[in-house]
Design a protein around this motif. Structure first.
Motif, mmCIF file in Angstrom:
data_model
loop_
_atom_site.group_PDB
_atom_site.id
_atom_site.type_symbol
_atom_site.label_atom_id
_atom_site.label_comp_id
_atom_site.label_asym_id
_atom_site.label_seq_id
_atom_site.Cartn_x
_atom_site.Cartn_y
_atom_site.Cartn_z
ATOM 1 N N SER A 161 24.730 66.960 35.296
ATOM 2 C CA SER A 161 24.223 66.614 36.622
ATOM 3 C C SER A 161 24.202 65.101 36.842
ATOM 4 C CB SER A 161 22.799 67.156 36.805
ATOM 5 O OG SER A 161 21.886 66.404 36.006
ATOM 6 N N GLU A 162 24.083 64.722 38.096
ATOM 7 C CA GLU A 162 23.990 63.312 38.460
ATOM 8 C C GLU A 162 22.791 62.659 37.763
ATOM 9 O OE1 GLU A 162 23.897 60.572 42.522
ATOM 10 O OE2 GLU A 162 23.765 62.758 42.698
ATOM 11 N N GLU A 163 21.676 63.347 37.718
ATOM 12 C CA GLU A 163 20.474 62.810 37.084
ATOM 13 C C GLU A 163 20.674 62.630 35.571
ATOM 14 O OE1 GLU A 163 17.388 60.741 37.329
ATOM 15 O OE2 GLU A 163 18.154 61.633 39.154
ATOM 16 N N GLU A 164 21.295 63.597 34.920
ATOM 17 C CA GLU A 164 21.579 63.474 33.480
ATOM 18 C C GLU A 164 22.506 62.294 33.205
ATOM 19 O OE1 GLU A 164 21.622 67.905 31.591
ATOM 20 O OE2 GLU A 164 22.994 67.583 33.286
ATOM 21 N N LEU A 165 23.496 62.099 34.068
ATOM 22 C CA LEU A 165 24.411 60.969 33.918
ATOM 23 C C LEU A 165 23.657 59.648 34.019
ATOM 24 C CD1 LEU A 165 27.389 62.269 36.068
ATOM 25 C CD2 LEU A 165 27.475 61.792 33.609
ATOM 26 N N LYS A 166 22.830 59.507 35.028
ATOM 27 C CA LYS A 166 22.071 58.269 35.227
ATOM 28 C C LYS A 166 21.208 57.943 34.011
ATOM 29 C CE LYS A 166 21.773 58.418 40.259
ATOM 30 N NZ LYS A 166 20.904 58.616 41.424
ATOM 31 N N GLN A 167 20.519 58.952 33.511
ATOM 32 C CA GLN A 167 19.621 58.740 32.377
ATOM 33 C C GLN A 167 20.387 58.322 31.129
ATOM 34 O OE1 GLN A 167 16.965 62.000 31.482
ATOM 35 N NE2 GLN A 167 16.521 61.209 29.444
ATOM 36 N N ARG A 168 21.470 59.013 30.833
ATOM 37 C CA ARG A 168 22.226 58.714 29.610
ATOM 38 C C ARG A 168 22.930 57.362 29.690
ATOM 39 N NH1 ARG A 168 22.043 58.055 24.762
ATOM 40 N NH2 ARG A 168 23.935 58.417 23.547
ATOM 41 N N VAL A 169 23.465 57.017 30.847
ATOM 42 C CA VAL A 169 24.132 55.722 31.017
ATOM 43 C C VAL A 169 23.123 54.587 30.827
ATOM 44 C CG1 VAL A 169 25.354 54.233 32.651
ATOM 45 C CG2 VAL A 169 25.998 56.634 32.437
ATOM 46 N N ALA A 170 21.914 54.746 31.340
ATOM 47 C CA ALA A 170 20.871 53.736 31.145
ATOM 48 C C ALA A 170 20.545 53.581 29.658
ATOM 49 C CB ALA A 170 19.620 54.101 31.939
ATOM 50 N N GLU A 171 20.467 54.694 28.939
ATOM 51 C CA GLU A 171 20.193 54.645 27.500
ATOM 52 C C GLU A 171 21.310 53.925 26.746
ATOM 53 O OE1 GLU A 171 17.813 58.951 27.453
ATOM 54 O OE2 GLU A 171 19.797 58.802 26.537
ATOM 55 N N LEU A 172 22.554 54.204 27.117
ATOM 56 C CA LEU A 172 23.687 53.537 26.461
ATOM 57 C C LEU A 172 23.677 52.038 26.759
ATOM 58 C CD1 LEU A 172 26.515 56.160 27.096
ATOM 59 C CD2 LEU A 172 25.406 55.628 24.916
ATOM 60 N N GLY A 173 23.375 51.663 27.992
ATOM 61 C CA GLY A 173 23.288 50.249 28.350
ATOM 62 C C GLY A 173 22.230 49.524 27.533
ATOM 63 N N LYS A 174 21.098 50.173 27.340
ATOM 64 C CA LYS A 174 20.020 49.592 26.529
ATOM 65 C C LYS A 174 20.472 49.427 25.079
ATOM 66 C CE LYS A 174 15.217 50.298 25.193
ATOM 67 N NZ LYS A 174 14.071 51.208 25.189
ATOM 68 N N GLN A 175 21.155 50.435 24.541
ATOM 69 C CA GLN A 175 21.623 50.380 23.152
ATOM 70 C C GLN A 175 22.641 49.245 22.963
ATOM 71 O OE1 GLN A 175 23.348 54.058 21.721
ATOM 72 N NE2 GLN A 175 23.801 53.195 19.710
#
Length: 178
Positions: free
Chosen positions: A11-25
Motif C-alpha cells: 500500500s501507499e502507506e506501507e511504502l511511505k513508512q518503509r522509505v522513511a526507515e531506509l532514509g534514516k538508516q
C-alpha cells in the motif's frame, strides 16, 4: 485500483513508512560523509525522490539509465547503458537506488561498472527484492520489501511504460502482458 491490477501488494502507506526507515538508516550509515545517490531510470524515480527527502547530510543526486528488458517482461540478459552519470564518482560514496532486483543481471553489471570507476564505496538500495528470480548474485544493502515472483507495477514500476504513476505496488493481471 486500475482494472489491470489484480491486487495491491504494498500500500501507499506501507511504502511511505518503509522509505522513511531506509532514509534514516542511510543517514546513520553515512553520518558526516558525503553521499551520491544514483537513480536508475526510469523505474526508481518515485522511490529515489521520496528516499532522497528522508536522507539528512550532504547528498548529491545523479541519474543513470540501463536496460536488459526493453518492452518485454523477461530480461534479455544483455545490459546496455542508455544514459550515463553526469559527474565522476571517483573517491565518493555511492548509493545506487533501484526499483526492483529481479534476475540481478542489470544490477550486477551496474554495480561492477561503478566500482571500476574507483568510488570510495558502492551500495545498493532497492525498493523490491525478488530473490526467486535471481540468476546473478547481488547484495542489497538497503531493502524495502521482499516479494514473490509476481509481475508488479506502480510506484515507478511499469509494464511497457504504463502504470508507473500508481501510488502503490500492485500485481499486474496476467492477461495484460500475455
Amino acid at each position: 485500483m486500475l482494472d489491470v491490477v489484480k491486487e495491491v501488494l504494498i500500500s501507499e502507506e506501507e511504502l511511505k513508512q518503509r522509505v522513511a526507515e531506509l532514509g534514516k538508516q542511510i543517514s546513520e550509515d553515512y553520518r558526516g560523509e558525503d553521499v551520491v545517490l544514483v537513480c536508475v531510470l526510469k523505474g526508481a524515480v518515485m522511490f529515489f525522490s521520496d528516499l532522497a527527502r528522508h536522507i539528512t547530510g550532504n547528498v548529491t543526486l545523479d541519474f543513470i539509465s540501463c536496460s536488459s528488458y526493453g518492452s518485454s517482461t523477461v530480461s534479455s540478459g544483455v545490459v546496455r547503458i542508455l544514459k550515463d552519470l553526469d559527474r565522476p564518482v571517483e573517491g565518493k560514496n555511492v548509493v545506487v537506488v533501484e526499483d526492483i532486483v529481479d534476475t540481478g543481471t542489470t544490477l550486477h553489471y551496474l554495480l561492477k561498472n561503478l566500482k571500476s570507476r574507483n568510488a570510495k564505496s558502492v551500495r545498493l538500495a532497492a525498493l523490491l527484492n525478488k530473490p526467486d528470480r535471481r540468476k546473478v548474485d547481488v547484495h542489497v544493502d538497503y531493502q524495502g520489501f521482499v516479494i514473490p515472483d509476481y509481475f508488479v507495477v506502480g510506484y515507478g514500476l511499469d509494464y511497457d511504460e504504463k502504470y508507473r504513476q500508481l501510488p502503490y505496488v500492485g500485481v499486474l493481471k496476467e492477461e495484460v502482458y500475455q
